[in-house]
Design an enzyme around this catalytic site. Structure first.
Site, PDB file in Angstrom:
ATOM      1  N   GLU A   1      37.515  43.221  39.805  1.00  0.00           N
ATOM      2  CA  GLU A   1      37.245  41.836  39.411  1.00  0.00           C
ATOM      3  C   GLU A   1      36.117  41.723  38.400  1.00  0.00           C
ATOM      4  O   GLU A   1      36.199  40.929  37.454  1.00  0.00           O
ATOM      5  CB  GLU A   1      36.934  40.988  40.648  1.00  0.00           C
ATOM      6  CG  GLU A   1      38.130  40.644  41.505  1.00  0.00           C
ATOM      7  CD  GLU A   1      38.571  41.775  42.425  1.00  0.00           C
ATOM      8  OE1 GLU A   1      39.641  41.677  43.047  1.00  0.00           O
ATOM      9  OE2 GLU A   1      37.810  42.777  42.509  1.00  0.00           O
TER      10      GLU A   1
ATOM     11  N   HIS B   1      37.681  37.075  54.200  1.00  0.00           N
ATOM     12  CA  HIS B   1      38.748  36.531  53.368  1.00  0.00           C
ATOM     13  C   HIS B   1      38.935  35.037  53.602  1.00  0.00           C
ATOM     14  O   HIS B   1      39.976  34.480  53.264  1.00  0.00           O
ATOM     15  CB  HIS B   1      40.077  37.243  53.650  1.00  0.00           C
ATOM     16  CG  HIS B   1      40.125  38.656  53.188  1.00  0.00           C
ATOM     17  ND1 HIS B   1      39.374  39.643  53.763  1.00  0.00           N
ATOM     18  CD2 HIS B   1      40.841  39.244  52.198  1.00  0.00           C
ATOM     19  CE1 HIS B   1      39.633  40.797  53.160  1.00  0.00           C
ATOM     20  NE2 HIS B   1      40.513  40.577  52.200  1.00  0.00           N
TER      21      HIS B   1
END
Length: 326
Positions: A60, A129
């Site tokens: 990322e 998450h």
């Protein structure tokens, strides 16, 4: 009017803007060959080819930085994070590069980039998450932060985000990708920073955004059975916030409840509560109540999830408190 899924509305927005402007491209993990982790980009590789729909490594920081550099040089990247939980790996590029470059360069460099993907709880995915970062990014000057609640808003706002000259954080929900809603076939854009009154009412102002709008609207339906008329406002974007619409509603109803999935400390609901006491204090007939997730990491257990995040029961209880009906 036709009904399409939330994911289809996002795909149409990106595809239409890529047809319109050859500088727009999509980049992220599994967006090309796999058609997107949530099938948002399904078919886009076939139409636009590998030069404009890029699969990336699981990096990322790397592809966010690549996107920022591309935007500074005249392109318009759409960067997809598989979840905004993973954006923490890239947050230096978002906060210290994308958000600040225009100011630091004295206006020499614009960064027209969209970072998009799901935010918040999506079921039993565990604490790492399931976080909400809307208020984190909204705390950053230089960013715009959009959190749509339905397919119509998602398409109009994403098209506006892609055309915007500044970096935009566009937050979705895994639990909404299959939601269906009316979306016109003709082109339209929605202005960023303008809230939408989803339901008119006179007794209490109920404010939310993103998938928590489902909770707010269902709670309003429940209260209507008891004769309490809720005005429901969808913020749609949390930077900028449409304070004027919210304040005018509170001046009319004299009460406010804010439903937000994020943890309570320094949340969007905190900011709105401050704003109401500052600009609508003389109109309030009861304290503002916030309905947030509990101040703990979200567990894997479904019973714990139900007890932690905002729900209709907690929202109804809050509405009854501000209307003195408990």
């Amino acid at each position: 009017m036709r009904e399409i899924q939330f994911r289809e509305a996002l795909r149409e927005a990106m595809s239409e803007e890529m047809r319109r402007d050859p500088n727009v491209f999509l980049m992220g993990e599994e967006v090309a060959e796999y058609n997107g982790a949530y099938k948002v980009s399904q078919g886009m590789l076939d139409e636009f080819g590998p030069d404009r729909v890029y699969d990336t490594p699981i990096s990322e920081l790397g592809f966010a930085g690549l996107g920022v550099g591309a935007a500074m040089n005249g392109l318009r990247p759409i960067i997809e994070f598989m979840t905004f939980n993973f954006s923490l790996v890239a947050i230096d590029q978002i906060i210290n590069s994308a958000a600040k470059m225009y100011a630091m360069s004295g206006g020499a460099y614009s960064v027209p980039i969209v970072f998009r993907g799901p935010t918040g709880n999506a079921g039993q995915l565990g604490a790492t998450h399931s976080s909400n970062f809307e208020n984190w990014f909204a705390n950053t000057p230089g960013l715009k932060v959009i959190v749509p609640s339905n397919p119509y808003d998602a398409k109009g706002l994403l098209k506006a985000a892609i055309r915007d000259p500044d970096p935009v954080i566009f937050m979705e929900s895994e639990l909404m990708y299959s939601d269906r809603g009316e979306v016109p076939e003709s082109e339209y854009l929605l202005p960023i920073g303008v809230a939408d009154i989803k339901r008119k009412g006179k007794d209490v102002t109920l404010i939310s955004f993103g998938k928590m709008m489902k909770v707010a609207l269902e709670a309003a339906e429940e209260m209507a059975k008891e004769g309490i008329d809720c005005e429901v406002i969808d913020l749609r974007s949390v930077r900028p916030i449409d304070y004027a619409t919210c304040v005018e509603s509170v001046k009319k109803t004299n009460r406010a409840v804010i439903v937000e999935e994020a943890n309570p400390l320094a949340a969007i609901s905190s900011e709105l509560t401050y704003h109401f006491q500052r600009y609508a204090f003389d109109y309030l007939d009861s304290p503002v109540i916030r309905v947030n997730s509990m101040d703990v990491p979200l567990s894997y257990a479904p019973t714990y999830i139900e007890a932690t995040i905002p729900n209709v029961k907690r929202t109804v209880e809050a509405i009854k408190k501000v209307t003195y009906k408990e």
